[in-house]
Design a protein around this motif. Sequence first.
Motif, PDB file in Angstrom:
ATOM      1  N   LEU A 241      48.026  42.372  32.096  1.00 51.26           N
ATOM      2  CA  LEU A 241      47.809  41.320  31.496  1.00 51.26           C
ATOM      3  C   LEU A 241      47.682  40.357  32.851  1.00 51.26           C
ATOM      4  CD1 LEU A 241      48.086  40.881  28.107  1.00 51.26           C
ATOM      5  CD2 LEU A 241      45.803  42.106  29.088  1.00 51.26           C
ATOM      6  N   ILE A 242      48.967  40.254  33.012  1.00 47.02           N
ATOM      7  CA  ILE A 242      48.834  39.253  34.655  1.00 47.02           C
ATOM      8  C   ILE A 242      48.211  39.900  35.217  1.00 47.02           C
ATOM      9  CG2 ILE A 242      50.114  38.418  36.312  1.00 47.02           C
ATOM     10  CD1 ILE A 242      50.444  36.919  33.454  1.00 47.02           C
ATOM     11  N   LEU A 243      48.266  40.839  36.022  1.00 51.64           N
ATOM     12  CA  LEU A 243      47.262  41.642  37.047  1.00 51.64           C
ATOM     13  C   LEU A 243      45.842  41.929  37.467  1.00 51.64           C
ATOM     14  CD1 LEU A 243      49.465  44.731  37.591  1.00 51.64           C
ATOM     15  CD2 LEU A 243      49.362  43.096  39.230  1.00 51.64           C
ATOM     16  N   ILE A 244      45.846  41.425  35.626  1.00 49.52           N
ATOM     17  CA  ILE A 244      44.198  41.405  35.590  1.00 49.52           C
ATOM     18  C   ILE A 244      43.642  39.862  35.490  1.00 49.52           C
ATOM     19  CG2 ILE A 244      42.470  41.140  33.535  1.00 49.52           C
ATOM     20  CD1 ILE A 244      43.410  44.266  33.136  1.00 49.52           C
ATOM     21  N   LEU A 245      44.256  38.884  35.191  1.00 50.76           N
ATOM     22  CA  LEU A 245      44.367  37.289  35.125  1.00 50.76           C
ATOM     23  C   LEU A 245      43.695  37.019  36.953  1.00 50.76           C
ATOM     24  CD1 LEU A 245      43.859  34.515  33.989  1.00 50.76           C
ATOM     25  CD2 LEU A 245      46.414  34.206  33.824  1.00 50.76           C
ATOM     26  N   VAL A 246      44.560  37.664  37.334  1.00 43.08           N
ATOM     27  CA  VAL A 246      45.149  37.437  39.334  1.00 43.08           C
ATOM     28  C   VAL A 246      44.233  37.961  39.898  1.00 43.08           C
ATOM     29  CG1 VAL A 246      46.644  36.838  41.032  1.00 43.08           C
ATOM     30  CG2 VAL A 246      47.405  36.617  38.407  1.00 43.08           C
ATOM     31  N   PHE A 247      44.059  39.367  39.977  1.00 42.68           N
ATOM     32  CA  PHE A 247      43.351  39.888  40.756  1.00 42.68           C
ATOM     33  C   PHE A 247      42.271  40.448  40.361  1.00 42.68           C
ATOM     34  CE2 PHE A 247      47.781  41.061  41.947  1.00 42.68           C
ATOM     35  CZ  PHE A 247      47.967  40.931  43.633  1.00 42.68           C
ATOM     36  N   SER A 248      41.651  39.856  38.819  1.00 42.15           N
ATOM     37  CA  SER A 248      40.023  40.305  38.815  1.00 42.15           C
ATOM     38  C   SER A 248      39.064  38.686  38.522  1.00 42.15           C
ATOM     39  CB  SER A 248      40.009  40.931  37.507  1.00 42.15           C
ATOM     40  OG  SER A 248      38.989  41.372  36.812  1.00 42.15           O
ATOM     41  N   LEU A 249      40.322  38.365  37.528  1.00 35.88           N
ATOM     42  CA  LEU A 249      39.561  37.335  36.249  1.00 35.88           C
ATOM     43  C   LEU A 249      39.523  36.049  37.648  1.00 35.88           C
ATOM     44  CD1 LEU A 249      40.379  36.792  33.243  1.00 35.88           C
ATOM     45  CD2 LEU A 249      38.434  38.530  33.715  1.00 35.88           C
ATOM     46  N   GLN A 250      40.330  35.822  38.262  1.00 36.63           N
ATOM     47  CA  GLN A 250      41.099  34.394  39.622  1.00 36.63           C
ATOM     48  C   GLN A 250      40.450  34.703  40.949  1.00 36.63           C
ATOM     49  OE1 GLN A 250      44.610  33.061  39.174  1.00 36.63           O
ATOM     50  NE2 GLN A 250      44.586  32.216  37.170  1.00 36.63           N
ATOM     51  N   LEU A 251      40.763  35.662  41.545  1.00 36.13           N
ATOM     52  CA  LEU A 251      40.464  36.893  42.868  1.00 36.13           C
ATOM     53  C   LEU A 251      39.086  36.947  42.638  1.00 36.13           C
ATOM     54  CD1 LEU A 251      44.198  36.729  44.128  1.00 36.13           C
ATOM     55  CD2 LEU A 251      43.067  35.162  44.494  1.00 36.13           C
ATOM     56  N   GLY A 252      39.081  37.946  41.626  1.00 35.01           N
ATOM     57  CA  GLY A 252      37.460  38.781  41.838  1.00 35.01           C
ATOM     58  C   GLY A 252      37.830  40.185  43.134  1.00 35.01           C
ATOM     59  N   TRP A 253      39.418  40.273  43.620  1.00 35.34           N
ATOM     60  CA  TRP A 253      39.103  41.500  44.286  1.00 35.34           C
ATOM     61  C   TRP A 253      39.299  42.562  43.293  1.00 35.34           C
ATOM     62  CZ3 TRP A 253      44.389  39.409  46.939  1.00 35.34           C
ATOM     63  CH2 TRP A 253      43.890  38.413  47.751  1.00 35.34           C
ATOM     64  N   LEU A 254      39.408  43.402  42.653  1.00 39.13           N
ATOM     65  CA  LEU A 254      39.244  44.368  41.887  1.00 39.13           C
ATOM     66  C   LEU A 254      38.949  44.293  40.073  1.00 39.13           C
ATOM     67  CD1 LEU A 254      43.282  45.221  42.366  1.00 39.13           C
ATOM     68  CD2 LEU A 254      41.163  46.115  43.844  1.00 39.13           C
ATOM     69  N   PRO A 255      38.856  45.272  39.781  1.00 40.16           N
ATOM     70  CA  PRO A 255      37.339  45.937  38.802  1.00 40.16           C
ATOM     71  C   PRO A 255      38.205  45.415  37.217  1.00 40.16           C
ATOM     72  CG  PRO A 255      37.667  47.826  39.385  1.00 40.16           C
ATOM     73  CD  PRO A 255      37.759  46.537  41.470  1.00 40.16           C
ATOM     74  N   LEU A 256      37.433  44.968  35.850  1.00 36.59           N
ATOM     75  CA  LEU A 256      38.650  44.918  35.439  1.00 36.59           C
ATOM     76  C   LEU A 256      38.841  45.741  34.578  1.00 36.59           C
ATOM     77  CD1 LEU A 256      39.387  42.315  33.438  1.00 36.59           C
ATOM     78  CD2 LEU A 256      37.176  42.575  32.287  1.00 36.59           C
ATOM     79  N   SER A 257      38.149  46.745  34.402  1.00 38.97           N
ATOM     80  CA  SER A 257      38.372  48.058  34.111  1.00 38.97           C
ATOM     81  C   SER A 257      37.759  49.224  33.631  1.00 38.97           C
ATOM     82  CB  SER A 257      38.230  47.314  32.250  1.00 38.97           C
ATOM     83  OG  SER A 257      36.902  47.633  32.303  1.00 38.97           O
ATOM     84  N   GLY A 258      38.046  50.159  33.074  1.00 38.86           N
ATOM     85  CA  GLY A 258      37.318  51.325  33.503  1.00 38.86           C
ATOM     86  C   GLY A 258      37.967  52.390  35.009  1.00 38.86           C
ATOM     87  N   ARG A 259      37.349  53.551  35.032  1.00 40.07           N
ATOM     88  CA  ARG A 259      37.705  54.520  36.163  1.00 40.07           C
ATOM     89  C   ARG A 259      37.408  54.580  37.411  1.00 40.07           C
ATOM     90  NH1 ARG A 259      39.144  60.962  34.593  1.00 40.07           N
ATOM     91  NH2 ARG A 259      40.367  61.386  36.003  1.00 40.07           N
ATOM     92  N   ILE A 260      35.787  54.030  37.139  1.00 38.79           N
ATOM     93  CA  ILE A 260      35.000  54.273  38.065  1.00 38.79           C
ATOM     94  C   ILE A 260      33.810  53.060  37.762  1.00 38.79           C
ATOM     95  CG2 ILE A 260      33.676  56.055  37.375  1.00 38.79           C
ATOM     96  CD1 ILE A 260      33.312  56.633  40.090  1.00 38.79           C
ATOM     97  N   SER A 261      32.587  52.472  38.403  1.00 42.42           N
ATOM     98  CA  SER A 261      31.530  51.863  38.458  1.00 42.42           C
ATOM     99  C   SER A 261      30.712  52.614  37.437  1.00 42.42           C
ATOM    100  CB  SER A 261      31.655  51.534  39.392  1.00 42.42           C
ATOM    101  OG  SER A 261      30.243  50.263  39.632  1.00 42.42           O
ATOM    102  N   LEU A 262      30.246  51.740  36.602  1.00 46.37           N
ATOM    103  CA  LEU A 262      28.949  52.458  35.714  1.00 46.37           C
ATOM    104  C   LEU A 262      27.801  53.487  37.358  1.00 46.37           C
ATOM    105  CD1 LEU A 262      29.313  50.322  33.227  1.00 46.37           C
ATOM    106  CD2 LEU A 262      29.517  52.939  33.082  1.00 46.37           C
TER     107      LEU A 262
END
Length: 343
Positions: free
Chosen positions: A150-171
């Motif tokens: 959850l910390i990784l999601i909060l930092v790298f996905s929600l705040q920085l927007g560097w990495l996708p939130l979930s899934g295995r590959i883009s839809l």
Amino acid sequence: MLAHVIRKLNLLILTTLVLSVLSFSLVYLFPGDPLVNLTGLKSISQQEYAEVAAMHGFDKSYLHQYWYYLKGLLVGDWGQGFSSEIPLWDEISQTMPASIELSAYALFLSVLIGVPLGFVAGFQHNKPTDYGLLTASVIGYSMPIFWLSLILILVFSLQLGWLPLSGRISLLFEIPHKTGFVFVDIFLSDLDYKSAAAKSAFQHLIMPTASLTIVTASIVFRLTRRSLIDVMSSNYIQAAYTRGLSDFQVVMRHGVRNALLPIIPLFGMQFAVLLTNAMIVEVIFSWPGIGNWLIQAIYQRDYPAIRAGVLAVSMLVIILTVATELLAKLINPTQRGNAYAES
């Protein structure tokens, strides 16, 4: 060595039979009517109930029911899920590669990071470098895997927007399913956007793998450090120094190899722990592995899926553990000698 392999294979077969018995028993341990748990049929007449019971062998002894269940397992008939109405063997075949892929990458990175740092700490025993690395490993080992994710999601996905939130590959990408391993399927496909799909899959892989690697690398580090400290304090290391060998020769000829040999079987045991942690990570990152699939089956009370998923994961852990032990016996001459002595 051959006798040891035969014993391990016998143990594997016996353990698999025990697992099948436990899996078969789950239908009676679940709350409610066993036949309803197995088929999902509730509002049926007495005659239909009797027909369904005869179809699944419930009108006969437990031994006959188990034999019917075991024959189905051997031919790939693991039942059918309530929610998807897809054969469970097909669902397991589609979800298991994703879990194996995630766990394998995490284990590879954990060994790549944990083993060298363990050697550094072991050679610097009771020095500031050792204390610093040991403190970092305690912090990494103590962090709950779900909290770290959850910390990784909060930092790298929600705040920085560097990495996708979930899934295995883009839809946006539709990769044909061939092996279940996403990078292999991308490579085998005839798509024109292979590089973009591989980049998307790699970005989706970073955070789940990092969550597992941080915890597992801490364990590998501690195992390597302890093993090296024990080896370097042994009598044959002191004897090597008395023969006039340099520090580099002693370390490379005797220290590194003998420190690695005892911990190789432990890697197989760590894979079982890693697979358990991966099931938690799969739910958090919506990773389409067998852990996420099994949790969804529990939520939906899909009893046949729960029974098949537990059996599949247990068999995978047992197979990997036995394979790791056989590999350790093959690599370690001392253990091979003991095997010959026992036979």
